[in-house]
Design an enzyme around this catalytic site. Structure first.
Site, short mmCIF file in Angstrom:
data_model
loop_
_atom_site.label_atom_id
_atom_site.label_comp_id
_atom_site.label_asym_id
_atom_site.label_seq_id
_atom_site.Cartn_x
_atom_site.Cartn_y
_atom_site.Cartn_z
N ASP A 35 10.74 -16.69 3.87
CA ASP A 35 11.23 -15.35 4.18
C ASP A 35 11.40 -14.58 2.88
O ASP A 35 12.18 -14.98 2.01
CB ASP A 35 12.56 -15.45 4.93
N ALA A 59 3.69 -7.99 2.31
CA ALA A 59 4.31 -6.81 1.70
C ALA A 59 5.00 -5.97 2.76
O ALA A 59 4.74 -6.10 3.95
CB ALA A 59 3.24 -5.96 0.99
N TYR A 60 5.88 -5.11 2.28
CA TYR A 60 6.46 -4.05 3.11
C TYR A 60 5.48 -2.89 3.04
O TYR A 60 5.26 -2.33 1.97
CB TYR A 60 7.82 -3.65 2.55
N TYR A 124 7.34 3.71 -1.28
CA TYR A 124 6.42 2.59 -1.15
C TYR A 124 5.64 2.39 -2.45
O TYR A 124 5.55 1.26 -2.96
CB TYR A 124 5.45 2.84 0.01
N TRP A 149 -6.74 2.28 1.52
CA TRP A 149 -7.21 2.66 2.86
C TRP A 149 -7.77 1.45 3.60
O TRP A 149 -8.89 1.48 4.12
CB TRP A 149 -8.23 3.78 2.76
#
Length: 294
Positions: A35, A59-60, A124, A149
Protein backbone atom coordinates in the site's frame (compact mmCIF):
# COMPACT_ATOMS: atom_id res chain seq x y z
CA UNK A 1 14.53 -11.74 -16.32
CA UNK A 2 11.99 -10.97 -13.61
CA UNK A 3 10.36 -7.55 -14.01
CA UNK A 4 8.25 -6.46 -11.06
CA UNK A 5 5.70 -3.70 -11.67
CA UNK A 6 3.92 -1.74 -8.95
CA UNK A 7 0.16 -1.69 -9.35
CA UNK A 8 -2.11 -4.29 -10.90
CA UNK A 9 -5.07 -2.41 -12.38
CA UNK A 10 -3.44 0.51 -14.18
CA UNK A 11 -3.18 0.76 -17.96
CA UNK A 12 0.57 0.28 -17.96
CA UNK A 13 0.63 -2.58 -15.46
CA UNK A 14 -1.92 -4.51 -17.49
CA UNK A 15 -0.10 -3.77 -20.74
CA UNK A 16 3.19 -4.92 -19.22
CA UNK A 17 1.67 -8.20 -18.08
CA UNK A 18 0.79 -8.88 -21.72
CA UNK A 19 4.52 -8.73 -22.56
CA UNK A 20 5.37 -11.86 -20.59
CA UNK A 21 7.34 -14.49 -22.53
CA UNK A 22 9.21 -17.67 -21.77
CA UNK A 23 12.30 -15.58 -21.00
CA UNK A 24 10.64 -12.61 -19.27
CA UNK A 25 8.49 -12.94 -16.16
CA UNK A 26 6.21 -10.03 -15.25
CA UNK A 27 5.02 -9.83 -11.65
CA UNK A 28 2.49 -7.19 -10.63
CA UNK A 29 2.40 -6.18 -6.96
CA UNK A 30 -0.80 -4.50 -5.84
CA UNK A 31 -2.45 -3.00 -2.80
CA UNK A 32 -3.17 -6.34 -1.15
CA UNK A 33 0.52 -6.72 -0.26
CA UNK A 34 1.85 -3.20 -0.88
CA UNK A 35 0.00 0.00 0.00
CA UNK A 36 1.62 3.24 -1.17
CA UNK A 37 0.05 5.04 1.77
CA UNK A 38 1.65 2.57 4.20
CA UNK A 39 5.34 2.96 3.45
CA UNK A 40 6.35 0.08 5.70
CA UNK A 41 4.68 -2.37 3.30
CA UNK A 42 6.74 -1.40 0.25
CA UNK A 43 10.20 -2.87 0.84
CA UNK A 44 9.04 -6.30 2.14
CA UNK A 45 6.54 -6.71 -0.72
CA UNK A 46 9.17 -5.94 -3.36
CA UNK A 47 11.87 -8.05 -1.72
CA UNK A 48 9.59 -11.10 -1.69
CA UNK A 49 9.33 -11.00 -5.52
CA UNK A 50 13.12 -11.31 -6.07
CA UNK A 51 13.14 -8.80 -8.96
CA UNK A 52 15.81 -8.14 -11.56
CA UNK A 53 14.20 -4.79 -12.44
CA UNK A 54 11.44 -2.81 -10.74
CA UNK A 55 8.99 -0.68 -12.73
CA UNK A 56 7.12 1.92 -10.69
CA UNK A 57 3.89 2.37 -12.63
CA UNK A 58 1.54 2.92 -9.67
CA UNK A 59 0.55 6.54 -9.16
CA UNK A 60 -2.13 8.99 -8.13
CA UNK A 61 -3.46 10.05 -11.54
CA UNK A 62 -6.71 11.94 -10.81
CA UNK A 63 -5.45 15.24 -12.23
CA UNK A 64 -8.42 17.41 -11.28
CA UNK A 65 -9.04 15.74 -7.92
CA UNK A 66 -5.40 16.33 -6.99
CA UNK A 67 -6.17 20.05 -6.70
CA UNK A 68 -8.15 19.22 -3.55
CA UNK A 69 -5.93 16.29 -2.47
CA UNK A 70 -2.44 17.61 -3.12
CA UNK A 71 -1.02 16.15 0.10
CA UNK A 72 -2.28 12.69 -0.84
CA UNK A 73 -0.95 13.04 -4.39
CA UNK A 74 2.48 13.89 -2.95
CA UNK A 75 2.36 10.91 -0.55
CA UNK A 76 1.76 8.51 -3.41
CA UNK A 77 3.63 10.14 -6.31
CA UNK A 78 6.65 11.44 -4.40
CA UNK A 79 7.13 9.90 -0.96
CA UNK A 80 6.07 6.37 -1.91
CA UNK A 81 7.91 6.56 -5.23
CA UNK A 82 11.07 7.37 -3.30
CA UNK A 83 10.44 4.40 -1.04
CA UNK A 84 10.12 2.10 -4.07
CA UNK A 85 13.41 3.45 -5.44
CA UNK A 86 15.12 2.97 -2.07
CA UNK A 87 13.85 -0.61 -1.91
CA UNK A 88 15.22 -1.23 -5.40
CA UNK A 89 18.61 0.14 -4.35
CA UNK A 90 18.66 -2.12 -1.28
CA UNK A 91 17.98 -5.07 -3.60
CA UNK A 92 20.71 -3.81 -5.95
CA UNK A 93 18.38 -3.61 -8.95
CA UNK A 94 17.49 -0.71 -11.27
CA UNK A 95 14.20 1.15 -11.10
CA UNK A 96 12.22 2.39 -14.08
CA UNK A 97 9.88 5.16 -12.95
CA UNK A 98 7.02 6.64 -14.98
CA UNK A 99 6.50 10.39 -15.01
CA UNK A 100 4.52 12.86 -17.09
CA UNK A 101 4.51 15.70 -19.59
CA UNK A 102 2.66 17.72 -16.94
CA UNK A 103 5.97 18.62 -15.29
CA UNK A 104 6.16 21.37 -17.96
CA UNK A 105 4.07 24.53 -18.15
CA UNK A 106 3.37 24.18 -21.88
CA UNK A 107 4.50 27.67 -22.84
CA UNK A 108 7.34 26.54 -25.13
CA UNK A 109 6.77 26.69 -28.89
CA UNK A 110 8.51 23.38 -29.60
CA UNK A 111 8.59 19.83 -28.17
CA UNK A 112 10.18 19.65 -24.73
CA UNK A 113 13.61 18.07 -24.21
CA UNK A 114 14.72 16.41 -21.00
CA UNK A 115 16.96 19.40 -20.19
CA UNK A 116 14.21 22.02 -20.49
CA UNK A 117 13.10 23.82 -17.35
CA UNK A 118 10.19 22.27 -15.48
CA UNK A 119 7.31 24.36 -14.13
CA UNK A 120 4.15 22.33 -13.40
CA UNK A 121 0.81 24.13 -13.66
CA UNK A 122 -1.14 21.82 -11.36
CA UNK A 123 -0.87 19.75 -8.17
CA UNK A 124 -0.59 16.48 -10.07
CA UNK A 125 2.37 17.80 -12.07
CA UNK A 126 4.04 19.10 -8.92
CA UNK A 127 3.67 15.73 -7.22
CA UNK A 128 5.11 13.88 -10.22
CA UNK A 129 8.07 16.27 -10.47
CA UNK A 130 8.74 15.74 -6.77
CA UNK A 131 8.59 12.00 -7.45
CA UNK A 132 11.27 12.30 -10.11
CA UNK A 133 13.54 13.96 -7.58
CA UNK A 134 12.90 11.46 -4.77
CA UNK A 135 13.50 8.51 -7.13
CA UNK A 136 16.74 9.96 -8.50
CA UNK A 137 18.00 10.73 -5.01
CA UNK A 138 17.09 7.33 -3.57
CA UNK A 139 18.58 5.20 -6.34
CA UNK A 140 21.30 6.29 -8.82
CA UNK A 141 20.47 3.20 -10.91
CA UNK A 142 17.29 4.71 -12.33
CA UNK A 143 15.50 5.49 -15.56
CA UNK A 144 12.76 8.11 -15.38
CA UNK A 145 10.41 8.00 -18.35
CA UNK A 146 8.19 11.00 -19.03
CA UNK A 147 5.26 10.09 -21.21
CA UNK A 148 1.96 11.66 -22.25
CA UNK A 149 -1.69 11.17 -23.20
CA UNK A 150 -1.71 7.45 -22.37
CA UNK A 151 -4.49 5.22 -23.71
CA UNK A 152 -5.15 1.49 -23.91
CA UNK A 153 -8.00 -1.03 -23.92
CA UNK A 154 -7.80 -1.00 -20.11
CA UNK A 155 -9.22 1.34 -17.48
CA UNK A 156 -10.41 4.85 -18.19
CA UNK A 157 -8.76 7.00 -20.85
CA UNK A 158 -9.54 9.49 -23.61
CA UNK A 159 -9.78 6.97 -26.44
CA UNK A 160 -12.25 4.76 -24.59
CA UNK A 161 -14.27 7.78 -23.48
CA UNK A 162 -14.59 9.01 -27.08
CA UNK A 163 -15.74 5.60 -28.29
CA UNK A 164 -18.30 5.44 -25.48
CA UNK A 165 -19.65 8.94 -26.13
CA UNK A 166 -19.75 8.27 -29.86
CA UNK A 167 -22.27 5.48 -29.33
CA UNK A 168 -24.98 7.95 -28.31
CA UNK A 169 -23.90 11.29 -29.79
CA UNK A 170 -23.60 12.59 -33.33
CA UNK A 171 -21.46 15.56 -32.35
CA UNK A 172 -18.87 16.08 -29.59
CA UNK A 173 -17.03 19.22 -28.50
CA UNK A 174 -13.29 18.60 -28.03
CA UNK A 175 -10.45 20.95 -27.06
CA UNK A 176 -8.38 21.96 -30.08
CA UNK A 177 -5.78 24.34 -28.65
CA UNK A 178 -3.77 21.89 -26.52
CA UNK A 179 -1.09 19.88 -28.30
CA UNK A 180 0.51 16.60 -27.28
CA UNK A 181 1.67 13.12 -28.24
CA UNK A 182 -0.94 10.36 -27.76
CA UNK A 183 0.88 7.28 -26.48
CA UNK A 184 -0.34 3.69 -26.40
CA UNK A 185 0.35 1.88 -23.13
CA UNK A 186 1.24 -1.20 -25.19
CA UNK A 187 4.03 0.75 -26.91
CA UNK A 188 5.30 2.03 -23.55
CA UNK A 189 5.29 -1.51 -22.16
CA UNK A 190 7.30 -2.86 -25.08
CA UNK A 191 9.85 -0.08 -24.68
CA UNK A 192 10.12 -0.70 -20.93
CA UNK A 193 10.93 -4.37 -21.49
CA UNK A 194 13.66 -3.38 -23.96
CA UNK A 195 15.04 -0.78 -21.53
CA UNK A 196 14.99 -3.25 -18.65
CA UNK A 197 16.95 -5.77 -20.73
CA UNK A 198 19.64 -3.22 -21.56
CA UNK A 199 19.90 -2.00 -17.97
CA UNK A 200 20.46 -5.53 -16.82
CA UNK A 201 22.96 -6.28 -19.60
CA UNK A 202 25.00 -3.11 -19.00
CA UNK A 203 24.93 -2.37 -15.25
CA UNK A 204 27.82 0.10 -15.46
CA UNK A 205 26.71 2.13 -18.50
CA UNK A 206 25.88 5.57 -17.12
CA UNK A 207 24.41 6.70 -20.46
CA UNK A 208 21.51 4.30 -19.95
CA UNK A 209 20.54 5.95 -16.67
CA UNK A 210 18.74 9.25 -16.16
CA UNK A 211 15.62 10.95 -17.51
CA UNK A 212 14.16 10.21 -20.95
CA UNK A 213 11.07 11.19 -22.90
CA UNK A 214 8.95 8.33 -24.23
CA UNK A 215 5.88 9.19 -26.31
CA UNK A 216 4.15 8.30 -29.54
CA UNK A 217 5.74 9.74 -32.67
CA UNK A 218 4.08 12.82 -34.10
CA UNK A 219 1.66 15.15 -32.33
CA UNK A 220 -1.89 16.41 -32.50
CA UNK A 221 -4.59 18.16 -30.48
CA UNK A 222 -7.26 16.48 -28.39
CA UNK A 223 -9.68 17.29 -31.22
CA UNK A 224 -7.33 15.74 -33.76
CA UNK A 225 -6.97 12.66 -31.58
CA UNK A 226 -10.75 12.36 -31.30
CA UNK A 227 -11.19 12.76 -35.06
CA UNK A 228 -8.75 9.91 -35.72
CA UNK A 229 -10.57 7.68 -33.21
CA UNK A 230 -13.96 8.34 -34.79
CA UNK A 231 -12.67 7.91 -38.35
CA UNK A 232 -11.22 4.50 -37.50
CA UNK A 233 -14.41 3.49 -35.68
CA UNK A 234 -16.50 4.54 -38.70
CA UNK A 235 -14.23 2.57 -41.00
CA UNK A 236 -15.11 -0.45 -38.87
CA UNK A 237 -18.85 0.06 -39.05
CA UNK A 238 -19.68 2.66 -36.39
CA UNK A 239 -21.74 5.72 -37.27
CA UNK A 240 -19.83 8.89 -38.06
CA UNK A 241 -19.35 11.43 -35.27
CA UNK A 242 -18.63 15.10 -35.90
CA UNK A 243 -15.88 16.67 -33.78
CA UNK A 244 -16.50 20.34 -32.93
CA UNK A 245 -13.22 22.11 -32.05
CA UNK A 246 -13.39 24.30 -28.93
CA UNK A 247 -10.85 26.15 -26.80
CA UNK A 248 -9.61 25.00 -23.41
CA UNK A 249 -11.25 28.13 -21.98
CA UNK A 250 -14.60 26.77 -23.17
CA UNK A 251 -14.00 23.54 -21.25
CA UNK A 252 -12.88 24.64 -17.77
CA UNK A 253 -11.34 22.07 -15.43
CA UNK A 254 -10.18 22.22 -11.82
CA UNK A 255 -6.56 21.69 -12.85
CA UNK A 256 -4.84 23.80 -15.48
CA UNK A 257 -3.36 21.82 -18.38
CA UNK A 258 -0.32 22.80 -20.46
CA UNK A 259 -1.12 24.07 -23.97
CA UNK A 260 1.96 22.28 -25.28
CA UNK A 261 2.61 18.75 -24.00
CA UNK A 262 4.76 17.66 -26.94
CA UNK A 263 7.85 15.66 -25.97
CA UNK A 264 11.09 15.42 -27.93
CA UNK A 265 12.17 11.75 -27.73
CA UNK A 266 15.50 12.00 -29.59
CA UNK A 267 17.55 11.15 -26.50
CA UNK A 268 15.79 7.80 -26.08
CA UNK A 269 16.41 7.04 -29.74
CA UNK A 270 20.08 8.00 -29.55
CA UNK A 271 20.84 6.10 -26.32
CA UNK A 272 18.53 3.08 -26.54
CA UNK A 273 17.74 2.92 -30.25
CA UNK A 274 14.03 3.11 -29.42
CA UNK A 275 11.36 5.22 -31.07
CA UNK A 276 7.66 4.56 -30.63
CA UNK A 277 5.37 4.14 -33.66
CA UNK A 278 3.36 6.99 -35.16
CA UNK A 279 0.51 7.73 -32.76
CA UNK A 280 -2.12 7.21 -35.48
CA UNK A 281 -1.14 3.60 -36.21
CA UNK A 282 -1.21 2.70 -32.51
CA UNK A 283 -4.56 4.47 -32.03
CA UNK A 284 -6.00 2.55 -34.98
CA UNK A 285 -4.77 -0.71 -33.45
CA UNK A 286 -6.33 0.10 -30.07
CA UNK A 287 -9.70 0.98 -31.66
CA UNK A 288 -9.59 -2.26 -33.62
CA UNK A 289 -8.84 -4.26 -30.48
CA UNK A 290 -11.68 -2.66 -28.53
CA UNK A 291 -14.19 -3.05 -31.35
CA UNK A 292 -13.27 -6.68 -31.88
CA UNK A 293 -13.95 -7.40 -28.22
CA UNK A 294 -10.45 -8.81 -27.74
Amino acid sequence: MRIVVTGTKGQLAQSLLACETADISLIAVGRVSMDFEKLQTIAPALASTQPDVIVNAAAYTAVDQAEAEEARAFRINATAAGAVAAAARKLNVPIIHLSTDYVFDGRADKPYRETDATAPLNAYGRSKLAGEKTVATANPDHVILRTSWIYSPFGQNFLKTMLRLGETRDEINVVADQYGCPTAAADIAGAIVAIASMLRAKPDDARLRGTFHLAGSGDTTWAGFAQTIFEEAARRGRKRVNVVPITAAEYPTAAARPDNSRLNCDKLSEVYGLRLPDWRSSAHACVAQLMSGA
